[in-house]
Design a protein around this motif. Structure first.
Motif, PDB file in Angstrom:
ATOM      1  N   THR A   1       0.797  -1.272   0.018  1.00  0.00           N
ATOM      2  CA  THR A   1       0.044   0.062   0.016  1.00  0.00           C
ATOM      3  C   THR A   1       0.757   1.119   0.025  1.00  0.00           C
ATOM      4  O   THR A   1       0.293   2.231  -0.474  1.00  0.00           O
ATOM      5  CB  THR A   1      -0.938   0.022   1.381  1.00  0.00           C
ATOM      6  OG1 THR A   1      -0.024  -0.021   2.432  1.00  0.00           O
ATOM      7  CG2 THR A   1      -1.938  -1.145   1.163  1.00  0.00           C
ATOM      8  N   HIS A   2       2.174   1.287   0.543  1.00  0.00           N
ATOM      9  CA  HIS A   2       2.876   2.379   0.464  1.00  0.00           C
ATOM     10  C   HIS A   2       4.489   1.946   0.475  1.00  0.00           C
ATOM     11  O   HIS A   2       4.594   0.865   0.712  1.00  0.00           O
ATOM     12  CB  HIS A   2       2.791   3.346   1.790  1.00  0.00           C
ATOM     13  CG  HIS A   2       2.830   2.683   3.001  1.00  0.00           C
ATOM     14  ND1 HIS A   2       1.858   1.764   3.598  1.00  0.00           N
ATOM     15  CD2 HIS A   2       4.007   2.582   4.023  1.00  0.00           C
ATOM     16  CE1 HIS A   2       2.175   1.180   4.602  1.00  0.00           C
ATOM     17  NE2 HIS A   2       3.489   2.086   4.839  1.00  0.00           N
ATOM     18  N   VAL A   3       5.318   3.048   0.263  1.00  0.00           N
ATOM     19  CA  VAL A   3       6.720   2.861   0.076  1.00  0.00           C
ATOM     20  C   VAL A   3       7.306   3.478   1.224  1.00  0.00           C
ATOM     21  O   VAL A   3       6.981   4.801   1.362  1.00  0.00           O
ATOM     22  CB  VAL A   3       7.257   3.330  -1.272  1.00  0.00           C
ATOM     23  CG1 VAL A   3       8.898   2.877  -1.315  1.00  0.00           C
ATOM     24  CG2 VAL A   3       6.743   2.644  -2.147  1.00  0.00           C
ATOM     25  N   VAL A   4       8.293   3.011   1.889  1.00  0.00           N
ATOM     26  CA  VAL A   4       9.253   3.688   2.792  1.00  0.00           C
ATOM     27  C   VAL A   4      10.590   3.936   2.587  1.00  0.00           C
ATOM     28  O   VAL A   4      11.180   2.692   2.230  1.00  0.00           O
ATOM     29  CB  VAL A   4       9.114   2.855   4.314  1.00  0.00           C
ATOM     30  CG1 VAL A   4       9.741   3.659   5.386  1.00  0.00           C
ATOM     31  CG2 VAL A   4       7.649   2.721   4.863  1.00  0.00           C
ATOM     32  N   SER A   5      11.082   4.870   2.323  1.00  0.00           N
ATOM     33  CA  SER A   5      12.273   5.134   1.887  1.00  0.00           C
ATOM     34  C   SER A   5      13.260   5.046   2.815  1.00  0.00           C
ATOM     35  O   SER A   5      13.188   5.381   3.944  1.00  0.00           O
ATOM     36  CB  SER A   5      12.318   6.605   1.129  1.00  0.00           C
ATOM     37  OG  SER A   5      12.676   7.731   1.940  1.00  0.00           O
ATOM     38  N   ASN A   6      14.326   4.422   2.452  1.00  0.00           N
ATOM     39  CA  ASN A   6      15.531   4.271   3.332  1.00  0.00           C
ATOM     40  C   ASN A   6      16.418   5.403   3.480  1.00  0.00           C
ATOM     41  O   ASN A   6      15.967   6.306   2.707  1.00  0.00           O
ATOM     42  CB  ASN A   6      16.404   3.062   2.705  1.00  0.00           C
ATOM     43  CG  ASN A   6      17.378   2.261   3.681  1.00  0.00           C
ATOM     44  OD1 ASN A   6      17.637   2.852   4.821  1.00  0.00           O
ATOM     45  ND2 ASN A   6      17.709   1.039   3.553  1.00  0.00           N
ATOM     46  N   LEU A   7      17.196   5.631   4.214  1.00  0.00           N
ATOM     47  CA  LEU A   7      18.005   6.703   4.420  1.00  0.00           C
ATOM     48  C   LEU A   7      18.763   7.500   3.525  1.00  0.00           C
ATOM     49  O   LEU A   7      19.460   6.688   2.822  1.00  0.00           O
ATOM     50  CB  LEU A   7      18.902   6.606   5.803  1.00  0.00           C
ATOM     51  CG  LEU A   7      18.273   6.452   7.142  1.00  0.00           C
ATOM     52  CD1 LEU A   7      19.443   6.040   8.208  1.00  0.00           C
ATOM     53  CD2 LEU A   7      17.802   7.585   7.634  1.00  0.00           C
TER      54      LEU A   7
ATOM     55  N   LEU B   1       9.065   9.197   3.700  1.00  0.00           N
ATOM     56  CA  LEU B   1      10.256   9.786   3.590  1.00  0.00           C
ATOM     57  C   LEU B   1      11.127   9.457   4.820  1.00  0.00           C
ATOM     58  O   LEU B   1      10.852   9.905   5.932  1.00  0.00           O
ATOM     59  CB  LEU B   1      10.350  11.196   3.405  1.00  0.00           C
ATOM     60  CG  LEU B   1      11.880  11.890   3.106  1.00  0.00           C
ATOM     61  CD1 LEU B   1      12.571  11.371   1.874  1.00  0.00           C
ATOM     62  CD2 LEU B   1      11.775  13.234   3.224  1.00  0.00           C
ATOM     63  N   GLY B   2      11.975   8.458   4.722  1.00  0.00           N
ATOM     64  CA  GLY B   2      12.990   8.315   5.627  1.00  0.00           C
ATOM     65  C   GLY B   2      14.133   9.135   6.164  1.00  0.00           C
ATOM     66  O   GLY B   2      14.844   9.566   5.303  1.00  0.00           O
TER      67      GLY B   2
END
Length: 282
Positions: free
Chosen positions: A161-167, A192-193
C-alpha cells in the motif's frame, strides 16, 4: 524556487504525519511510553540475532498501550506460509492492522528469498493487513542495481500500500528518485525516511549491541554517510527537510509523511520534532 514561508504548510503536514522506527531492546517499551504521544505510529524493526518474536512481542505490548504499531516482518526470517499464517493470526488477534515487509539481510530461513515472495503469500492468505509497506532505496543499494530496486517496487505495487524510503542525506537524491519513481508509474504513497537526532557515541554502542536492524546495517555499510550524520553541523534534520520541501510539496510526489529512524534515541527525537513544530508555527 519557493520561499521558506510558502513551504511551511508542507513541513507541518509531514511532521504531524510522522512515525518512529525503534529497535526491540529491553528498554524500548519504557522509552516509548515515557516520550511518544499515542497519535504517533511506532514501527518495530526485525533483528536476525533476536528473532521475530522480539519484534512481535514488543509490537503487541505497544498496541496494548494504545499505539498504532507496525511490526517489521523480514521475509528471509520467516520459514514459510505456515509460520506466516501464525504471525498474521497473532498480530490481527491483537488488533494490529499494519506491517512493513523488507527482504532483510539474513540468509533465508526457508521459502522466502525476498519480500515479493512473502507479499504473494500474504495475498494468498486473504490480505489480512490494511496497510503493507515496502522499502524504497533513494541511495544505491549495496548489492542491488538501482534499476532493479525500482523494478522491484513496480513488481510489488499490487501487493503493498505504500513505500518507505531508506535513509539518504542528499535532497537532490530525494528529488531525482521521487521523479524517477513516479515516472516509472509507481504511484503508491511514500513515507520519507530521515534520521532523528543522533548521538555518535550512543549510536556506535547501539550498532555494536544490536548488530542488525535496517537502519543500523545501512550506517555500517555507508561509513561516509555516518561521518556526515555525526559531524557537528554536518547534517540537521531541519535543514534537510527544508531543502527537500519543494519536492515534497509537489502534488505528484505523493509523500504522505515521515518515517524517522530514531536509533532508539526516542526522547531526543520527540523533543526535536516538537521543537521544530514550535518554530514553524511561530
Amino acid at each position: 524556487m519557493r520561499n521558506k514561508a510558502s513551504l511551511t504548510p508542507t513541513l507541518l503536514r509531514l511532521l504531524d504525519s510522522v512515525r518512529y522506527e525503534v529497535l526491540p531492546t529491553a528498554s524500548t517499551e519504557d522509552k516509548v511510553l515515557a516520550h511518544v504521544p499515542r497519535d504517533v505510529t511506532v514501527t518495530v524493526t526485525a533483528s536476525p540475532s533476536k528473532g521475530l518474536d522480539a519484534t512481535l512481542d514488543l509490537a503487541e505490548r505497544l498496541a496494548g498501550h494504545g499505539y498504532t504499531v507496525v511490526p517489521h516482518i523480514a521475509a528471509r526470517m520467516v520459514t514459510g506460509r505456515a509460520e506466516l499464517a501464525e504471525i498474521c493470526g497473532r498480530l490481527t488477534g491483537k488488533g494490529i492492522t499494519r506491517v512493513f515487509v523488507p527482504g532483510g539481510d539474513a540468509d533465508p530461513a526457508g521459502d522466502y528469498a525476498d519480500a515479493l515472495a512473502l507479499l504473494l503469500d500474504l495475498t494468498e492468505l486473504g490480505r489480512p493487513f490494511e496497510q503493507v509497506g515496502i522499502t524504497g532505496y533513494p541511495e544505491s543499494h549495496p548489492t542491488i542495481h538501482d534499476d532493479l530496486t525500482v523494478q522491484a517496487m513496480w513488481d510489488k505495487r499490487h501487493y503493498a500500500t505504500h513505500v518507505v524510503s531508506n535513509l539518504t542525506f542528499d535532497p537532490a537524491v530525494i528529488r531525482d528518485w521521487v521523479h524517477r519513481l513516479r515516472g516509472r508509474g509507481v504511484t503508491m504513497p511514500l513515507l520519507l525516511g530521515i534520521p532523528g537526532p543522533v548521538d555518535r557515541t550512543k549510536l556506535l554502542t547501539m550498532a555494536t549491541k544490536i548488530g542488525v536492524g535496517e537502519s543500523t546495517r545501512f550506517l555500517a555499510k555507508h561509513k561516509g554517510t555516518f561521518a556526515r550524520l555525526a559531524a557537528p553541523g554536518g547534517f540537521t534534520g531541519e535543514r534537510f527537510l527544508e531543502q527537500c520541501a519543494p519536492t515534497l510539496a509537489e502534488p505528484t510526489s505523493l509523500v504522505e509523511g515521515l518515517h524517522v529512524f530514531t536509533f532508539n534515541q526516542i526522547a531526543e527525537t520527540e523533543a526535536w520534532r516538537q521543537g521544530l513544530l514550535g518554530r514553524l508555527r511561530g
